[in-house]
Design a protein around this motif. Structure first.
Motif, short mmCIF file in Angstrom:
data_model
loop_
_atom_site.label_atom_id
_atom_site.label_comp_id
_atom_site.label_asym_id
_atom_site.label_seq_id
_atom_site.Cartn_x
_atom_site.Cartn_y
_atom_site.Cartn_z
N ILE A 147 5.70 8.21 -6.90
CA ILE A 147 4.52 7.84 -6.12
C ILE A 147 3.74 6.79 -6.90
CG2 ILE A 147 2.35 8.69 -5.13
CD1 ILE A 147 3.63 11.50 -5.10
N VAL A 148 3.32 5.75 -6.22
CA VAL A 148 2.48 4.74 -6.86
C VAL A 148 1.16 4.71 -6.08
CG1 VAL A 148 2.29 2.32 -7.57
CG2 VAL A 148 4.55 3.40 -7.40
N VAL A 149 0.06 4.81 -6.80
CA VAL A 149 -1.25 4.82 -6.16
C VAL A 149 -2.09 3.66 -6.70
CG1 VAL A 149 -3.40 6.14 -5.84
CG2 VAL A 149 -1.19 7.33 -5.84
N GLY A 150 -2.70 2.90 -5.80
CA GLY A 150 -3.57 1.81 -6.26
C GLY A 150 -3.53 0.63 -5.31
N GLU A 151 -4.54 -0.24 -5.45
CA GLU A 151 -4.66 -1.42 -4.58
C GLU A 151 -3.41 -2.31 -4.63
OE1 GLU A 151 -6.90 -2.06 -2.41
OE2 GLU A 151 -8.47 -0.61 -2.93
N VAL A 152 -2.72 -2.30 -5.78
CA VAL A 152 -1.55 -3.17 -5.91
C VAL A 152 -0.48 -2.89 -4.85
CG1 VAL A 152 -1.71 -3.77 -8.37
CG2 VAL A 152 -0.64 -1.60 -7.68
N CYS A 153 -0.52 -1.67 -4.29
CA CYS A 153 0.49 -1.32 -3.28
C CYS A 153 0.40 -2.21 -2.03
CB CYS A 153 0.36 0.15 -2.86
SG CYS A 153 0.78 1.28 -4.19
N THR A 154 -0.77 -2.79 -1.80
CA THR A 154 -0.91 -3.65 -0.61
C THR A 154 -0.05 -4.91 -0.73
OG1 THR A 154 -2.81 -4.69 -1.64
CG2 THR A 154 -3.28 -3.00 0.01
N LEU A 155 0.34 -5.24 -1.96
CA LEU A 155 1.13 -6.46 -2.17
C LEU A 155 2.58 -6.30 -1.73
CD1 LEU A 155 -0.35 -7.48 -5.62
CD2 LEU A 155 -0.57 -8.78 -3.49
N ALA A 156 3.02 -5.04 -1.55
CA ALA A 156 4.43 -4.79 -1.23
C ALA A 156 4.90 -5.58 -0.01
CB ALA A 156 4.67 -3.30 -1.02
N THR A 164 -1.47 5.36 2.67
CA THR A 164 -2.68 5.53 1.87
C THR A 164 -2.62 6.91 1.23
OG1 THR A 164 -3.91 6.60 3.64
CG2 THR A 164 -4.04 4.18 3.54
N VAL A 165 -3.53 7.14 0.31
CA VAL A 165 -3.55 8.44 -0.35
C VAL A 165 -3.68 9.55 0.70
CG1 VAL A 165 -4.88 9.89 -1.96
CG2 VAL A 165 -4.47 7.48 -2.48
N GLY A 166 -4.43 9.26 1.77
CA GLY A 166 -4.63 10.26 2.82
C GLY A 166 -3.41 10.49 3.70
N THR A 167 -2.56 9.47 3.86
CA THR A 167 -1.47 9.59 4.84
C THR A 167 -0.07 9.63 4.24
OG1 THR A 167 -1.37 7.18 5.08
CG2 THR A 167 -2.81 8.36 6.62
N LEU A 217 -6.19 14.07 -6.29
CA LEU A 217 -6.89 12.78 -6.42
C LEU A 217 -8.09 12.73 -5.48
CD1 LEU A 217 -3.79 10.36 -6.59
CD2 LEU A 217 -5.38 10.89 -8.46
N MET A 218 -7.87 13.16 -4.25
CA MET A 218 -8.97 13.10 -3.27
C MET A 218 -10.09 14.07 -3.63
SD MET A 218 -7.05 12.31 0.36
CE MET A 218 -5.72 13.48 0.24
N ASN A 266 -11.02 7.66 -2.86
CA ASN A 266 -11.11 7.30 -1.45
C ASN A 266 -9.73 7.46 -0.79
OD1 ASN A 266 -11.27 5.99 1.00
ND2 ASN A 266 -12.35 4.18 0.20
N PRO A 267 -9.65 8.25 0.29
CA PRO A 267 -8.35 8.48 0.94
C PRO A 267 -7.73 7.19 1.50
CG PRO A 267 -10.04 9.92 1.88
CD PRO A 267 -10.74 8.99 0.95
N GLU A 268 -8.54 6.14 1.59
CA GLU A 268 -8.02 4.86 2.11
C GLU A 268 -7.30 4.03 1.05
OE1 GLU A 268 -8.13 3.98 5.31
OE2 GLU A 268 -9.04 5.96 5.65
N ILE A 269 -7.34 4.48 -0.19
CA ILE A 269 -6.67 3.72 -1.27
C ILE A 269 -5.17 3.65 -0.96
CG2 ILE A 269 -5.98 3.83 -3.74
CD1 ILE A 269 -8.80 3.06 -3.72
N PRO A 270 -4.57 2.46 -1.06
CA PRO A 270 -3.15 2.34 -0.76
C PRO A 270 -2.28 3.16 -1.72
CG PRO A 270 -4.20 0.17 -0.89
CD PRO A 270 -5.20 1.17 -1.39
N ALA A 271 -1.19 3.67 -1.18
CA ALA A 271 -0.25 4.44 -2.00
C ALA A 271 1.16 4.24 -1.44
CB ALA A 271 -0.63 5.93 -1.97
N ALA A 272 2.14 4.41 -2.29
CA ALA A 272 3.52 4.22 -1.83
C ALA A 272 4.41 5.25 -2.48
CB ALA A 272 4.00 2.81 -2.20
#
Ligand code: SAH
Length: 520
Positions: A238-247, A219-222, A191-192, A197-203
């Motif tokens: 794995i879930v990738v996307g801004e929606v992960c910030t809602l967790a 995040t995708v990076g970490t 993806l990167m 962007n490695p800062e995109i939230p991921a879970a």
């Protein structure tokens, strides 16, 4: 329609989705089919809670893994389905999640179609949407993502992934990668490298919807590093996307009073589900294990004779006590009266003072359902206490008729005999022990791994029944929430850590379970 008519005349296969783990996510249609199936062919993703839900006596074929952890080849599974259907059976092929979402359901149906075997597909709740939901991640959200994509992270034989990363990055929707734990590094890097962007939230979410759900938000990076630290294993996604910030804000599953807890309930099958439903409503995962099942003593000659004797004119006009020691005893008693067509008006015409005793509040409650309100319910739930209290309460010369299990406690009768009361101990039912092997194995594993937060026992015989069903031995230190001191004593003998509920009813059991859960 009778049960027989409901069964199909010619063989047929239902390809059924079992959902992601929480038994409550089974569809109504799936639940109905499981009850009527002749044979259930299931694989590894099905949880112990779901296994405990399968009818005891329905034949079950496990095709998840062969011994030694080799997956059963698809061709072999197809052949099993064909063989069972051709034998004229109702076959339920049960699969985790939805059968068509990376479940090879299509291949199985193709094989059936080729043989001309009738089939139906029953979609299930797919983990790809349900597991994020249990982690507080909505897969779409008007502010963050207008599409979501489900992708397999399963690598090809040469270890490469056939994923078009640039296309995924361009889409900008939520990405859900199934079967992705072992290829996590490749996926995130892919993806990167494609410009994400490695800062995109991921879970990453492990064993979602079950009591053992764990989730790591990064995040995708970490994500890879954090996931390794937490030792996340499959099944996980794995879930990738801004929606992960809602967790953080929307996470709810573990916040429930019994979220993250798993209990085993052992009781006769007949009256188990009330407690199970109460605990589930509080967020627990509940494995219902009918360690014992009851069967009436039939024909019950002794009961019939005792009833006839009661009616005889000129018999003693003394007090007559009917004594009940379990809710099943009450139900069985009235079942037997029906069985021999004993009309209750006969009891009304008996010129004796008939009194009723119950061992505890649950038994008394059951009596109430049949229009009998107990005259005596000792405060402390135990056979000895009942015997002693009854001996004190009964008038001299009273006749005591105990209707209970064949293998009832030896502590009830002695105090009554000592008080020189006339005692008749009539066996109404016997207890049978049976747990299907699939469940037995799964539960043994859970106990061994310390994944059970508590068990409930309502009688010493359920304790013995459970241990016997587990092969005679269980790991020590298992928390047992018991009704009655005798039950706790039996549990302690097997090394369990016991607590006794204050009263002999389900409310009290729930209170005790909540108390012990808070202590941890
Ligand atoms: N047919 C299934 C998916 C089968 S592929 C469905 O619709 O859900 C198996 C993968 O699904 C696992 O590797 C994992 O990525 C995911 N999965 C299934 N159940 C899961 C769960 N309870 N928690 C996390 N991931 C799960």
């Amino acid at each position: 329609m009778t049960e027989k008519e409901q069964k199909c005349k010619e063989g047929k296969v239902w390809l059924v989705g079992a959902g992601p783990g929480d038994a409550g996510l089974l569809t109504v249609k799936a639940a109905r089919l499981l009850k009527k199936a002749d044979v259930i062919v299931y694989d590894a993703l099905v949880s112990a809670e779901l296994l405990s839900w399968l009818p005891d006596r329905t034949e079950k074929i496990y095709v998840g893994k062969h011994a030694g952890n080799h997956p059963v080849p698809q061709e072999e599974i197809n052949q099993i389905l064909i063989r069972e259907a051709k034998a004229g059976k109702c076959v339920v092929r049960l699969k985790g999640g939805d059968p068509f979402v990376f479940g090879r359901g299509g291949e199985e149906l193709e094989a059936l179609a080729e043989e001309g075997i009738p089939f139906e597909a029953v979609p299930g709740v797919t983990s790809s949407a349900a597991v994020p939901a249990y982690a507080g991640i909505p897969v779409t959200h008007r502010d963050y993502a207008s599409s979501f994509h489900v992708i397999t992270g399963h690598a090809k034989k040469d270890g490469t992934l056939s994923i078009d990363f640039p296309a995924l990055v361009k889409l900008g929707g939520t990405l859900v990668f199934l079967m992705s734990v072992s290829s996590m590094e490749k996926i995130l890097k892919g993806l990167m490298d494609a410009g994400m962007n490695p800062e995109i939230p991921a879970a990453v979410i492990e064993r979602g919807t079950t009591a053992r759900q764990r989730q790591i938000c990064a995040t995708v990076g970490t994500l890879k590093e954090k996931s390794d630290l937490a030792e996340i294993h499959t099944p996980a996604m794995i879930v990738v996307g801004e929606v992960c910030t809602l967790a953080g804000t929307l996470g709810w599953a573990q916040k429930r009073p019994l979220g993250g807890k798993q209990y085993i309930l052992t009781r006769p099958r007949q009256n188990m589900s009330v407690l199970a439903e109460r605990l589930r409503a509080l967020g627990a995962q509940v494995i219902e294990m009918p360690a014992i099942r009851t069967e009436p003593v039939r024909p019950n000659k002794r009961l019939k004779e005792a009833l006839e004797r009661m009616e005889m004119p000129g018999e003693k006009k003394d007090e007559l006590w009917l004594v009940f020691t379990s809710p099943v005893g009450v139900t069985t008693f009235f079942d037997e009266l029906r069985e021999i067509k004993y009309d209750l008006r006969k009891l009304l015409s008996i010129e004796r003072n008939i009194k009723v005793a119950a061992i505890g509040s649950a038994t008394a409650g059951k009596l109430g359902e049949h229009g009998l309100f107990a005259d005596l319910v000792p405060e402390v739930y135990s056979a000895r206490e009942l015997g002693e209290k009854l001996a004190a309460e009964a008038s001299p010369g009273a006749h005591i008729m105990i209707v209970r299990a064949e293998e009832g406690s030896g502590e009830l009768v002695p105090p009554l005999r000592k008080a020189q009361l006339e005692v008749e101990d009539i066996p109404l039912y016997r207890t049978l022990y049976d747990v299907h092997p699939a469940l037995q194995e799964e539960v043994r594993e859970l106990l061994k791994n310390g994944e059970i937060d508590g068990m409930t026992f309502t009688s010493a015989s359920t304790v013995h029944g459970f241990v016997r069903a587990m092969g005679g031995e269980i790991p020590s230190g298992i928390r047992a929430v018991c009704i009655g001191e005798q039950t706790a004593k039996a549990a302690a003998e097997y090394g369990m850590e016991t607590v006794v509920s204050d009263r002999a009813d389900m409310d009290s059991m729930v209170e005790k379970i909540l108390e012990t859960a808070e202590e941890e």
